[in-house]
Design a protein around this motif. Structure first.
Motif, short mmCIF file in Angstrom:
data_model
loop_
_atom_site.label_atom_id
_atom_site.label_comp_id
_atom_site.label_asym_id
_atom_site.label_seq_id
_atom_site.Cartn_x
_atom_site.Cartn_y
_atom_site.Cartn_z
N SER A 69 0.80 -1.13 0.34
CA SER A 69 0.45 0.33 -0.22
C SER A 69 0.72 1.18 -0.10
O SER A 69 1.61 0.95 0.72
N VAL A 70 0.42 2.03 -0.76
CA VAL A 70 1.49 3.62 -0.78
C VAL A 70 1.27 4.36 0.43
O VAL A 70 1.96 4.61 0.70
N ALA A 71 -0.30 3.92 1.02
CA ALA A 71 -0.28 4.28 2.64
C ALA A 71 1.25 3.93 3.78
O ALA A 71 1.28 4.85 4.53
N ARG A 83 9.49 12.27 -0.42
CA ARG A 83 7.78 11.71 -0.49
C ARG A 83 7.71 12.12 -1.70
O ARG A 83 6.41 11.98 -2.05
N ASN A 84 7.75 13.60 -1.53
CA ASN A 84 6.89 14.48 -2.77
C ASN A 84 6.99 13.49 -4.41
O ASN A 84 6.25 13.61 -4.81
N ALA A 90 2.59 8.39 -6.98
CA ALA A 90 1.19 7.86 -6.89
C ALA A 90 0.14 8.58 -7.38
O ALA A 90 -0.77 8.00 -6.86
N THR A 91 0.03 9.10 -7.73
CA THR A 91 -1.15 9.97 -8.49
C THR A 91 -1.84 9.21 -9.92
O THR A 91 -2.97 9.43 -10.70
N LEU A 118 2.62 0.97 -6.27
CA LEU A 118 2.19 1.70 -6.65
C LEU A 118 1.42 0.40 -7.94
O LEU A 118 -0.06 1.35 -8.45
N GLY A 119 1.16 -0.94 -7.82
CA GLY A 119 0.57 -1.53 -8.48
C GLY A 119 -0.90 -1.87 -8.10
O GLY A 119 -1.58 -1.76 -8.80
N HIS A 120 -0.63 -1.54 -7.17
CA HIS A 120 -2.29 -2.03 -6.07
C HIS A 120 -3.05 -0.74 -6.09
O HIS A 120 -4.09 -0.81 -7.09
N GLN A 121 -2.88 1.05 -6.31
CA GLN A 121 -2.97 2.14 -6.76
C GLN A 121 -3.47 1.36 -7.93
O GLN A 121 -4.98 2.58 -7.85
#
Length: 245
Positions: A69-71, A83-84, A90-91, A118-121
């Motif tokens: 997860s990205v989170a 992070r940025n 992640a967008t 990223l794939g999950h997102q």
């Protein structure tokens, strides 16, 4: 009449709508809703059910090894992960722009987790995604040449919106691997996005691919020039887990 309505909804494959309507009928939970409000409630419920089913299907087809997860990404100082920059990735704008991502770093630094996050997102947004260990996909395509399904298997990879090739370069490339990689990259170039993770720094990929320099040049030109780069540093995250245990 309600029973007939429910059966008709089911025959139309509107199962979620039928179930919710049945609950309201049995419990008399219509309240003060207008016809428009009730129809909107049923429609939204059916739409959400189908979207969730689609996401579940995409996640299954993606064949991830981890529920990343990205989170849950760690941005500790020694990882060299901005992070940025990662938040922008992640967008998933890179997918709409048909760009690639290269993630390099030593074993255990979390390359695979980043890629799969990223794939999950991507799956959560309805994007067709496939995760594969590079050596295994090469082996599968090598076998497909024997049974005559190579072009069919290659087309499957071409149609995937996001292809994740993990552990790139861990095994030596032979002529078949080079040709297969060229086919994959060439078919996807400027059409679909690819994420590649590797323990090998990009500067050494030319030697890893090997063979005739023309093929290596063509492959690297298509991969590297349109890629975002992440170079992870620090100690193995797996060592930290073992210490905690």
């Amino acid at each position: 009449m309600n029973n007939q309505t429910i059966e008709k909804l089911r025959s139309l494959r509107l199962g979620a709508m039928a179930r919710l309507h049945l609950e309201h009928v049995q419990q008399n939970r219509f309240g003060e809703m207008t016809c428009d409000e009730y129809l909107s409630l049923l429609t939204d419920h059916q739409w959400e059910d189908r979207e969730n089913a689609k996401i579940d299907r995409l996640l299954k087809q993606a064949a991830f090894r981890q529920n990343a997860s990205v989170a849950d990404i760690s941005y500790s100082g020694d990882r060299n992960l901005d992070r940025n920059m990662f938040a922008r990735l992640a967008t998933l704008d890179f997918i709409s722009r048909k760009e690639n991502i290269i993630v390099c770093g030593a074993s255990g630094t979390g390359k695979s987790y980043l890629c799969q996050a990223l794939g999950h997102q991507a799956c959560m947004t309805g994007t067709r995604t496939l995760y594969a260990v590079t050596a295994r996909i090469f082996k599968k395509l090598r076998l497909s040449k024997v049974d005559g399904t190579y072009l069919k298997e290659l087309e499957k990879l071409t149609k995937v919106d996001l292809l994740i090739l993990d552990d790139f370069g861990l095994q030596a490339f032979d002529i078949q691997d080079r040709e297969t990689l060229m086919d994959i990259i060439d078919d996807r170039h400027a059409k679909r996005s690819t994420i590649i993770s590797s323990q090998i720094p990009v500067s050494a990929w030319y030697e890893v691919i090997g063979g005739e320099g023309t093929i290596a040049d063509a492959i690297l030109d298509r991969i590297v020039n349109s890629s975002h780069r992440i170079d992870l540093k620090g100690q193995s995250l797996r060592k930290g887990i073992l210490k905690q245990e």
